[in-house]
Write a protein that holds these residues in place. Structure first.
Motif, PDB file in Angstrom:
ATOM      1  N   UNK A  71      55.008  31.352  38.805  1.00  0.00           N
ATOM      2  CA  UNK A  71      55.098  32.409  39.819  1.00  0.00           C
ATOM      3  C   UNK A  71      54.451  33.733  39.371  1.00  0.00           C
ATOM      4  N   UNK A  72      54.835  34.271  38.192  1.00  0.00           N
ATOM      5  CA  UNK A  72      54.227  35.560  37.793  1.00  0.00           C
ATOM      6  C   UNK A  72      52.735  35.436  37.510  1.00  0.00           C
ATOM      7  N   UNK A  73      52.344  34.277  37.043  1.00  0.00           N
ATOM      8  CA  UNK A  73      50.922  34.023  36.759  1.00  0.00           C
ATOM      9  C   UNK A  73      50.110  34.061  38.055  1.00  0.00           C
ATOM     10  N   UNK A 107      51.723  34.830  31.177  1.00  0.00           N
ATOM     11  CA  UNK A 107      52.590  35.496  30.204  1.00  0.00           C
ATOM     12  C   UNK A 107      52.546  34.685  28.905  1.00  0.00           C
ATOM     13  N   UNK A 108      52.698  35.353  27.748  1.00  0.00           N
ATOM     14  CA  UNK A 108      52.640  34.628  26.474  1.00  0.00           C
ATOM     15  C   UNK A 108      53.593  33.431  26.448  1.00  0.00           C
ATOM     16  N   UNK A 109      54.761  33.565  27.077  1.00  0.00           N
ATOM     17  CA  UNK A 109      55.738  32.466  27.054  1.00  0.00           C
ATOM     18  C   UNK A 109      55.162  31.202  27.708  1.00  0.00           C
ATOM     19  N   UNK A 110      54.349  31.372  28.735  1.00  0.00           N
ATOM     20  CA  UNK A 110      53.743  30.208  29.382  1.00  0.00           C
ATOM     21  C   UNK A 110      52.772  29.503  28.436  1.00  0.00           C
ATOM     22  N   UNK A 111      51.975  30.286  27.778  1.00  0.00           N
ATOM     23  CA  UNK A 111      50.994  29.689  26.859  1.00  0.00           C
ATOM     24  C   UNK A 111      51.711  28.972  25.719  1.00  0.00           C
ATOM     25  N   UNK A 112      52.769  29.602  25.235  1.00  0.00           N
ATOM     26  CA  UNK A 112      53.524  28.975  24.138  1.00  0.00           C
ATOM     27  C   UNK A 112      54.165  27.675  24.610  1.00  0.00           C
ATOM     28  N   UNK A 113      54.670  27.692  25.829  1.00  0.00           N
ATOM     29  CA  UNK A 113      55.313  26.492  26.376  1.00  0.00           C
ATOM     30  C   UNK A 113      54.306  25.343  26.489  1.00  0.00           C
ATOM     31  N   UNK A 114      53.146  25.654  27.020  1.00  0.00           N
ATOM     32  CA  UNK A 114      52.118  24.615  27.152  1.00  0.00           C
ATOM     33  C   UNK A 114      51.664  24.135  25.778  1.00  0.00           C
ATOM     34  N   UNK A 124      29.340  30.240  34.966  1.00  0.00           N
ATOM     35  CA  UNK A 124      27.952  30.060  35.408  1.00  0.00           C
ATOM     36  C   UNK A 124      27.762  30.533  36.847  1.00  0.00           C
ATOM     37  N   UNK A 125      28.731  30.223  37.673  1.00  0.00           N
ATOM     38  CA  UNK A 125      28.655  30.637  39.075  1.00  0.00           C
ATOM     39  C   UNK A 125      28.687  32.162  39.191  1.00  0.00           C
ATOM     40  N   UNK A 126      29.588  32.790  38.433  1.00  0.00           N
ATOM     41  CA  UNK A 126      29.676  34.253  38.478  1.00  0.00           C
ATOM     42  C   UNK A 126      28.366  34.881  38.004  1.00  0.00           C
ATOM     43  N   UNK A 127      27.794  34.284  36.985  1.00  0.00           N
ATOM     44  CA  UNK A 127      26.518  34.796  36.456  1.00  0.00           C
ATOM     45  C   UNK A 127      25.420  34.690  37.518  1.00  0.00           C
ATOM     46  N   UNK A 128      25.365  33.534  38.166  1.00  0.00           N
ATOM     47  CA  UNK A 128      24.339  33.342  39.211  1.00  0.00           C
ATOM     48  C   UNK A 128      24.539  34.304  40.384  1.00  0.00           C
ATOM     49  N   UNK A 129      25.794  34.601  40.702  1.00  0.00           N
ATOM     50  CA  UNK A 129      26.081  35.497  41.826  1.00  0.00           C
ATOM     51  C   UNK A 129      26.031  36.966  41.418  1.00  0.00           C
ATOM     52  N   UNK A 130      26.113  37.219  40.110  1.00  0.00           N
ATOM     53  CA  UNK A 130      26.143  38.598  39.635  1.00  0.00           C
ATOM     54  C   UNK A 130      27.454  39.291  39.972  1.00  0.00           C
ATOM     55  N   UNK A 131      28.534  38.517  39.949  1.00  0.00           N
ATOM     56  CA  UNK A 131      29.855  39.088  40.246  1.00  0.00           C
ATOM     57  C   UNK A 131      30.754  38.870  39.030  1.00  0.00           C
ATOM     58  N   UNK A 132      31.862  39.613  38.934  1.00  0.00           N
ATOM     59  CA  UNK A 132      32.747  39.443  37.781  1.00  0.00           C
ATOM     60  C   UNK A 132      33.381  38.052  37.747  1.00  0.00           C
ATOM     61  N   UNK A 133      33.699  37.619  36.535  1.00  0.00           N
ATOM     62  CA  UNK A 133      34.424  36.371  36.323  1.00  0.00           C
ATOM     63  C   UNK A 133      35.778  36.697  35.708  1.00  0.00           C
ATOM     64  N   UNK A 134      36.826  36.086  36.209  1.00  0.00           N
ATOM     65  CA  UNK A 134      38.164  36.259  35.618  1.00  0.00           C
ATOM     66  C   UNK A 134      38.717  34.893  35.244  1.00  0.00           C
ATOM     67  N   UNK A 135      39.306  34.840  34.075  1.00  0.00           N
ATOM     68  CA  UNK A 135      39.802  33.574  33.514  1.00  0.00           C
ATOM     69  C   UNK A 135      41.319  33.497  33.713  1.00  0.00           C
ATOM     70  N   UNK A 136      41.756  32.446  34.388  1.00  0.00           N
ATOM     71  CA  UNK A 136      43.185  32.347  34.721  1.00  0.00           C
ATOM     72  C   UNK A 136      44.066  32.331  33.489  1.00  0.00           C
ATOM     73  N   UNK A 137      43.606  31.721  32.430  1.00  0.00           N
ATOM     74  CA  UNK A 137      44.437  31.634  31.225  1.00  0.00           C
ATOM     75  C   UNK A 137      44.845  33.023  30.738  1.00  0.00           C
ATOM     76  N   UNK A 138      44.014  34.027  30.993  1.00  0.00           N
ATOM     77  CA  UNK A 138      44.304  35.387  30.525  1.00  0.00           C
ATOM     78  C   UNK A 138      45.465  36.011  31.300  1.00  0.00           C
ATOM     79  N   UNK A 139      45.847  35.420  32.420  1.00  0.00           N
ATOM     80  CA  UNK A 139      46.909  35.987  33.250  1.00  0.00           C
ATOM     81  C   UNK A 139      48.282  35.376  32.950  1.00  0.00           C
TER      82      UNK A 139
END
Ligand code: ADP
Ligand code: 6PG
Length: 225
Positions: A60-62, A41-48, A24-39
């Protein structure tokens, strides 16, 4: 029209609303939004997903990847969600661009657990919320804003827009630009320190963090006015 800003990191434990408020904030500012979950590594997501908290080494790599995204986003502005639970994690992001400004969405553990449990199609199990609170080092004496995460998202965004520092010109020197000046703003009408003409009081419980100030916000319960 795009509203150029310093890089903004929306931080806090799982379920605090980073994605909801960040978009919502990015939309209001008209700037890109990046989602941390997308960064992750697959192993991290699998672990969680298996219910195991990440370690510093896992993160660290994230964090490096998010830092790299911040470093390339200085020209057009950027809102990025990232739990950034520990101060040294935030240091990594500040190293990418020293102007990086943090919005800490503060929530109580019961509300966070309830939100995460109620989320569908997400890898993060509610059982990990406890470990998130154990790791959390609140934003303190760092450039940014601490906000009650149980306020409506639109109100939180308004509080951010009221308190966002003016961006230093994007330039090759951006990485060494000075951090925003230390200023406090009122919290629900109470004075927590100095205010300037540029800081309008807000009805949302907020605290502007800055290098010379301490934060001591008390999160409100879900649904309280
Ligand atoms: N300010 C808010 N008030 C009420 N519900 C919220 C708020 N922010 C987020 N939520 C809800 O809480 C859940 C978790 O939000 P989300 O944005 O995914 O958090 P995070 O990205 O920090 O894990 C979602 O179901 C979302 O709709
Ligand atoms: O550092 C971590 O342990 C994770 O990054 C965690 O903090 C993050 O919260 C997850 O990626 C879940 O994603 P949500 O925060 O969107 O629930």
């Amino acid at each position: 029209m795009a509203h150029p800003t310093v890089p903004i990191v929306v931080m806090g434990v799982a379920g605090c609303g980073k994605t909801t408020v960040g978009k919502l904030l990015a939309e209001r500012l008209g700037v890109p939004y990046a989602e941390a979950d997308a960064f992750h590594p697959p192993a991290n997501r699998e672990k969680m997903a298996r219910g195991t908290p990440l370690t510093d080494d896992d993160r660290r790599p994230w964090l490096a990847a998010i830092g790299a995204r911040i470093a390339t986003g200085t020209e057009h502005g950027l809102v990025v969600s990232c739990s950034a639970l520990k101060r040294r994690y935030r240091d990594v992001l500040r190293q990418a661009d020293s102007r990086t400004w943090f919005l800490h969405l503060v929530i109580d553990q019961a509300s966070a657990a309830r939100r995460v449990a109620g989320r569908v199609d997400h890898f993060m199990p509610a059982s990990l919320v406890t470990s998130q609170f154990e790791a959390l080092e609140p934003l303190e004496a760092e450039a940014g804003l601490t906000v009650d995460a149980t306020r409506p998202p639109a109100e939180i965004v308004t509080a951010v827009l009221d308190n966002l520092p003016a961006p230093a010109p994007a330039s090759p020197n951006a990485r060494t630009a000075r951090s925003p000046r230390a200023v406090d703003v009122s919290v629900r009408g109470e004075q927590y320190g100095r205010r300037t003409a540029t800081n309008r009081p807000s009805s949302t419980a907020v605290r502007r963090n800055a290098p010379s100030t301490q934060s001591s916000g008390v999160p409100q319960q879900e649904g309280t006015p």
